[in-house]
Design an enzyme around this catalytic site. Sequence first.
Site, PDB file in Angstrom:
ATOM      1  N   HIS A 101       4.978   2.551   8.365  1.00  0.00           N
ATOM      2  CA  HIS A 101       3.653   2.013   7.809  1.00  0.00           C
ATOM      3  C   HIS A 101       2.980   0.555   8.879  1.00  0.00           C
ATOM      4  O   HIS A 101       3.698  -0.118   8.434  1.00  0.00           O
ATOM      5  CB  HIS A 101       3.384   2.477   6.647  1.00  0.00           C
ATOM      6  N   HIS A 103       0.331  -2.175   7.363  1.00  0.00           N
ATOM      7  CA  HIS A 103      -0.035  -2.929   6.174  1.00  0.00           C
ATOM      8  C   HIS A 103      -1.337  -3.705   6.745  1.00  0.00           C
ATOM      9  O   HIS A 103      -1.128  -4.081   7.601  1.00  0.00           O
ATOM     10  CB  HIS A 103       0.491  -4.075   5.093  1.00  0.00           C
TER      11      HIS A 103
HETATM   12  P1  DGP Z   1       6.858  -2.177   2.454  1.00  0.00           P
HETATM   13  O1  DGP Z   1       7.995  -2.641   2.044  1.00  0.00           O
HETATM   14  O2  DGP Z   1       6.214  -2.426   3.923  1.00  0.00           O
HETATM   15  O3  DGP Z   1       7.870  -0.553   2.783  1.00  0.00           O
HETATM   16  O4  DGP Z   1       6.107  -1.624   1.200  1.00  0.00           O
HETATM   17  C1  DGP Z   1       5.730  -0.291   1.248  1.00  0.00           C
HETATM   18  C2  DGP Z   1       4.609  -0.391   0.673  1.00  0.00           C
HETATM   19  O5  DGP Z   1       3.986   1.474   0.394  1.00  0.00           O
HETATM   20  C3  DGP Z   1       4.744  -0.973  -1.000  1.00  0.00           C
HETATM   21  O6  DGP Z   1       3.736  -2.159  -0.743  1.00  0.00           O
HETATM   22  C4  DGP Z   1       4.078   0.199  -2.189  1.00  0.00           C
HETATM   23  C5  DGP Z   1       3.863   0.932  -1.218  1.00  0.00           C
HETATM   24  N1  DGP Z   1       3.907   2.643  -1.822  1.00  0.00           N
HETATM   25  C6  DGP Z   1       4.997   2.832  -2.273  1.00  0.00           C
HETATM   26  N2  DGP Z   1       4.746   4.493  -2.784  1.00  0.00           N
HETATM   27  C7  DGP Z   1       3.245   4.637  -2.892  1.00  0.00           C
HETATM   28  C8  DGP Z   1       3.064   5.674  -3.707  1.00  0.00           C
HETATM   29  O7  DGP Z   1       3.499   6.417  -3.900  1.00  0.00           O
HETATM   30  N3  DGP Z   1       1.664   5.432  -2.872  1.00  0.00           N
HETATM   31  C9  DGP Z   1       0.797   5.010  -2.795  1.00  0.00           C
HETATM   32  N4  DGP Z   1       0.023   4.603  -2.499  1.00  0.00           N
HETATM   33  N5  DGP Z   1       1.232   3.642  -1.907  1.00  0.00           N
HETATM   34  C10 DGP Z   1       2.622   3.937  -2.547  1.00  0.00           C
END
Ligand code: DGP
Length: 140
Positions: A101, A103
């Site tokens: 992903h 950001h």
């Molecule tokens: P990272 O630390 O780069 O793996 O960021 C993961 C991000 O994913 C974190 O900022 C929160 C987001 N995240 C985790 N679970 C969910 C979810 O169920 N829905 C959404 N919309 N975001 C999520």
Amino acid sequence: MNASDCIFCKIASGEIPSHRVLETGDVVAFLDVSPLAPGHTLLIPKSHCESILDAPAAVVRLLSVELPGLARSIMRATGATGLNVLQNTGRSSGQAVFHLHIHLIPRRDGDGLGYRWNAGSYAGGEAEAMLSKIVGELRD
Ligand code: DGP
């Protein structure tokens, strides 16, 4: 992590709801549930890979195609004056969800976000030694 247990695969398929900003046949962008700033968005491929390390180049290309327009839209919508495009790879970098992903984090002057950027420097010969190591790996 098995793709069938992957939370972002479930978001991509619609099994888990999300606030979708954009969807194509291959990628989805949705609002981060724990935003660092309003409009913080995640761009993911629908197909499962853990990070940039195991992502096929074609998948990265699909993400890249959407990135500039998405970035411009987020900035216009939020009135941000800057944007961090961030991709965490591996636990040491802060990656918590092991589905690739990107950001997109809207930024403003004085928003208090950020991380320590403790810039170092190379001593004599170190940059050249590092250069030849990395270039050597590129050629392999
Ligand atoms: P990272 O630390 O780069 O793996 O960021 C993961 C991000 O994913 C974190 O900022 C929160 C987001 N995240 C985790 N679970 C969910 C979810 O169920 N829905 C959404 N919309 N975001 C999520």
